[in-house]
Design an enzyme around this catalytic site. Structure first.
Site, PDB file in Angstrom:
ATOM      1  N   ASP A   1       0.864  -1.175   0.000  1.00 49.05           N
ATOM      2  CA  ASP A   1       0.000   0.000   0.000  1.00 49.05           C
ATOM      3  C   ASP A   1       0.907   1.233   0.000  1.00 49.05           C
ATOM      4  OD1 ASP A   1      -2.320   1.629   0.364  1.00 49.05           O
ATOM      5  OD2 ASP A   1      -1.869   1.731   2.495  1.00 49.05           O
TER       6      ASP A   1
ATOM      7  N   GLU B   1      -3.580  20.988   1.151  1.00 48.46           N
ATOM      8  CA  GLU B   1      -4.203  22.265   1.507  1.00 48.46           C
ATOM      9  C   GLU B   1      -3.835  22.677   2.917  1.00 48.46           C
ATOM     10  OE1 GLU B   1      -8.352  22.791   0.957  1.00 48.46           O
ATOM     11  OE2 GLU B   1      -8.023  23.517  -1.076  1.00 48.46           O
TER      12      GLU B   1
END
Length: 892
Positions: free
Chosen positions: A426, A545
């Site tokens: 992963d 962000e």
């Protein structure tokens, strides 16, 4: 909490997202047909019609055994071993006169060996059972009637129940969002348990249910949902809501999946549509497998060999015994008189010598049984258990920060670790730390930031050059500075030229001011103030962000408040040198999407000027610059390339001032586009945004590092040197996965990339038309064509000794894993130096792992840290579960 509404913000007025205004498309016409037959009676799960449907409960079981199946399944596991079957036969025969020894001496060792191993299996499965008990007994508020909500256990929920989930709680089943603590019924959802992505997903309920604002309003609420049957697709959902004789379309934007977490929203109300094993996350899981190591399978082969030798010895001995016995009594003369052949049992009867020989053969099989080493299995089991203890107590595998030691969940696979050929990993939380750091930036053509990335460290240590020495020296300087400064999550920026307000002394301070202002204002993050400390933290839709907003704050532009129509900042005023509060009126947000690769906001400052603030990928931003806005383009491009080589993720920042007439015309078109209910609504919104996002003035570029786990590039390099192949299977977007591929040295500059995706104009046109069979046919043909082209490129590259990388998205993977295509796909993948599968569902991760394991026959090892990785871990020969931030399940 009922009625206590903390945030009254109408983000729907400024966002461009499609939620809440979904339109009926071609797939909605399938409702009621095969595969789309589910009917949910909202807020009335006990009605007669609901009872007739007989949907399953919400109890979830992940154990390998139940009370009823434990003994038969566990015994089957034990008697898969050839030696155990042999000793079971011997134990049965030991109760007959054939046995050369007592039954106890055979039965007792067998019972001990089988019993100890079955006990170990029971202990390991009990750990899974305890986790199931904890999850099924979690509490959630549900509507019990008369507008009253009470707590119920997860396992007691039924299809049609209305539940109230509060902030930071997990969703107990698959829900349809009805309303939330926001007035326009939006909510933020974290899906790390499902797809590994850490960015928050924005969901919004239908307008028709958004007014269900508190508990009492559900007293008389009744509706019917008709939707698709349970399936494993995490990214699609088709249904409709029937309320007051009207139908409203439901899309994935209203679907809240089990094991997702509610974030940044006080509470939501939702109706249960899929429960228990019908939920999408469980549909994506696989049953706990029974794994056997290669040594155990090899031991079986050795036992077969020894058993063959045993049979041969017994056969030869029995033949000679039969011949000798037949001659024991000839003409009344006894050759072996001491056996009394004239008065004996069948075992020594010369008149029935063939029968005696057969019985002797069975006795010999038991007598020579010491050739079959039952103790070897016991010895190996003990060694494995001791190895597991050493693993559990290994100080080098202890994670101090989380106080978590290594845990060998099963001792069956220890020896496999030294035979691994392919690793399937992963990405999020496994290769990376799930944390972005603002580390460098380019403003007005000047590069700022002295931070050293993991990729630069790896390159520097691998080369003895003056540049490498410079990097190492810079790293030492940075470490000295870091020791004197407290660490700030998301911020690793070091440059005295613009920190501590020093940017006001830079030659282009005006550009730096606009750059930092854009960073602080162009986003969808929401600030949260700690009541005790007064510190501000940010809930953002993506870690990028959050890093930008934190970076702006640390450099003097603190975003501290958002309302439905404004953004408030504390700005460092270059004239006075003091922080001043400024509020910008928020006019519009044009959201980021993977197609647009940029986001913009339009704000009005306190002087009344309209500003378009935009940030996005360099591939789309440079072409939108005005002729007089390209002053720093050459230097900025150069810096972006340097940042990319260092494994950083970059965004270009630009702005322009709008005049009133232009803005009014845009706003009218934009509002009309947002209110459309046609299938091409998104395309129209993009066209309108395209017309305003032009003639921009370049400010600079940001560079953030998706922080890798310690030593990842070096580890991957050593694995490659050892000939171990690494595949990355992630739920992230393709752009993100490619960036991390470069950051962790899985991808290298100059390496040719074979990209297989289904986002072609032809397929999008078919999707718009709603012809699902045509879409499937075209997408499969497209994937086969791209694989064929990739194989041709592979043949050319093998002649030139070039390394190739294969990158494939989740949609394409659906077709690549079909029976008639998967061999082609695997042949291409094996020929590539690196393989990255993006947007992979948990089930696809497991299927890819199975394909590699079965078709190559090599030992596979899967690594993951989330519940979305469990299927992959179970499917691989060895599964390594990392205790990360994406949720935990028991891994095998």
């Amino acid at each position: 909490m009922a009625g206590g509404r903390r945030k009254r913000q109408h983000f729907g007025r400024i966002h461009a997202f499609s939620c809440g205004r979904a339109s009926f498309n071609g797939e909605h016409s399938l409702i009621g047909g095969p595969g789309f037959s589910r009917i949910v009676f909202c807020n009335d799960p006990e009605c007669f019609e609901a009872g007739q449907l007989k949907y399953g409960g919400n109890y979830v079981r992940t154990t390998k055994y139940t009370l009823a199946t434990y003994f038969p399944k566990a015994l089957f596991e034990q008697f898969r071993r050839v030696a155990n079957i042999y000793f079971l036969i011997c134990a049965i025969l030991s109760f007959t006169a054939l046995s050369p020894y007592s039954a106890y001496s055979t039965v007792f060792p067998l019972v001990v060996v089988v019993g100890v191993t079955m006990g170990k299996e029971a202990v390991e499965d009990w750990r899974r059972k305890r986790q199931d008990i904890e999850m099924n007994n979690r509490k959630v508020k549900y509507h019990r009637g008369d507008g009253v909500f009470d707590y119920a256990k997860w396992m007691d929920l039924k299809v049609g129940d209305v539940v109230k989930v509060e902030k930071d709680e997990f969703f107990p089943a698959d829900l349809i969002l009805l309303s939330s603590s926001y007035d326009d019924a939006i909510c933020y959802v974290e899906t790390t348990n499902l797809d590994g992505e850490t960015n928050l997903k924005l969901k919004q309920a239908l307008d028709v249910t958004a007014n269900l604002l508190d508990d009492s309003r559900f007293e008389n609420f009744r509706a019917i949902i008709k939707c698709e049957d349970p399936n494993a697709n995490l990214y699609s959902f088709v249904g409709n809501l029937q309320l007051e004789e009207q139908q409203f379309p439901l899309t994935p934007q209203q679907l809240l999946l089990r094991d997702s977490k509610l974030r940044n929203t006080d509470y939501i109300y939702g109706v249960v549509i899929f429960t228990g094993h019908d939920t999408k996350v469980i549909q994506n899981s696989t049953a706990p497998p029974s794994k056997r190591s290669k040594i155990e399978r090899r031991m079986d082969k050795l036992v077969y060999l020894l058993f063959s030798a045993l049979v041969f010895l017994s056969f030869i001995g029995s033949v000679f015994f039969g011949i000798t016995t037949s001659k024991d009594l000839e003409n009344g003369v006894m050759t072996r008189w001491y056996l009394r052949p004239d008065d004996t049992t069948i075992y020594y009867d010369p008149k029935r010598a063939p029968v005696a020989a057969i019985l002797h053969f069975l006795t010999a099989l038991m007598l020579y049984g010491y050739l079959i080493p039952i103790s070897l299995y016991v010895s190996i089991e003990i060694v494995k258990v001791l190895q597991s203890v050493f693993i559990n107590q290994d100080p080098h595998m202890y994670y101090e920060e989380g106080d978590k030691p290594a845990r060998a969940r099963t001792s069956n696979l220890n020896e496999e670790l030294g035979q691994v050929d392919t690793i399937l990993s992963d990405k999020t939380g496994t290769l990376t730390c799930n944390s972005m750091e603002f580390i460098k930036c380019s403003i007005a053509g000047t590069a700022y930031g002295h931070g050293i990335t993991e990729v630069e460290r790896a390159l520097a240590r691998g080369k003895e050059t003056p540049l490498a020495q410079e990097v190492v020296e810079d790293e030492d300087n940075v470490e000295e500075i870091n020791e004197t400064k407290p660490s700030i999550k998301g911020y690793n920026f070091i440059d005295e030229r613009i920190t501590n307000g020093n940017w006001v002394n830079e030659p282009r301070a005006d550009v730096i001011q606009n750059f930092l202002r854009l960073l602080a204002a162009c986003h969808t993050a929401i600030p949260e103030v700690d009541d005790e400390t007064g510190k501000i933290s940010y809930e953002a839709e993506s870690p990028d962000e959050a890093a930008f907003v934190i970076g702006a704050r640390e450099l003097g532009f603190e975003f501290y408040e958002r309302t439905q129509t404004s953004i408030s900042l504390h700005e460092l005023d270059p004239m006075s040198g003091r922080k001043v509060a400024r509020t910008y009126k928020l006019m519009n947000i044009i959201e980021f999407s993977s197609a647009r690769k940029r986001m913009s906001v339009i704000v009005r400052n306190e002087e009344g000027r309209l500003l378009l603030l935009s940030k996005g990928a360099d591939s789309v931003m440079f072409e939108r610059l005005a002729q007089d806005g390209r002053e720093f383009e050459v230097q900025t491009r150069l810096h972006i390339n340097e940042y990319a080589d260092a494994g950083l993720r970059t965004l270009v920042l630009a702005y322009r001032e709008l005049d009133e007439e232009e803005y009014n015309e845009f706003n009218e078109e934009f509002s009309q586009a947002k209110n459309l209910v046609s299938a091409d609504r998104e395309e129209i919104i993009e066209e309108v945004a395209e017309r305003i996002e032009k003639d921009l003035i370049l400010l600079g570029a940001t560079a953030v590092e998706d922080k890798l786990q310690n030593g990842v590039p070096e580890c991957i390099d050593k694995l490659a040197q050892a000939g171990i192949k690494l595949w990355v299977l992630t739920g992230d977007k393709m752009e993100t996965a490619i960036n991390i591929g470069f950051a962790c040295s899985l991808l290298r500059q100059g390496m040719k990339q074979i990209i297989i995706n289904s986002e072609t104009p032809g397929i999008r046109a078919l999707e718009k038309a709603g012809d699902k069979s045509a879409v499937d046919e075209a997408a499969k043909a497209n994937v086969i064509q791209q694989i064929s082209e990739g194989k041709a490129l592979l043949n050319v590259a093998s002649e030139d000794s070039e390394a190739l990388a294969l990158i494939i998205d989740g949609k394409s993977l659906i077709y690549a894993l079909e029976d008639d295509v998967k061999d082609m796909f695997l042949e291409l993948a094996i020929g590539c130096a690196s393989v990255i599968c993006c947007r992979s569902s948990p089930k696809q991760k497991a299927l890819v792992t199975r394909l590699v394991k079965v078709k190559t026959g090599s030992t596979t090892l899967a690594i993951g840290d989330g519940a979305n990785d469990v299927g992959m871990l179970q499917e691989a020969d060895i599964g390594v579960g990392i205790s990360g931030v994406e949720g935990m399940q028991v891994n095998a």
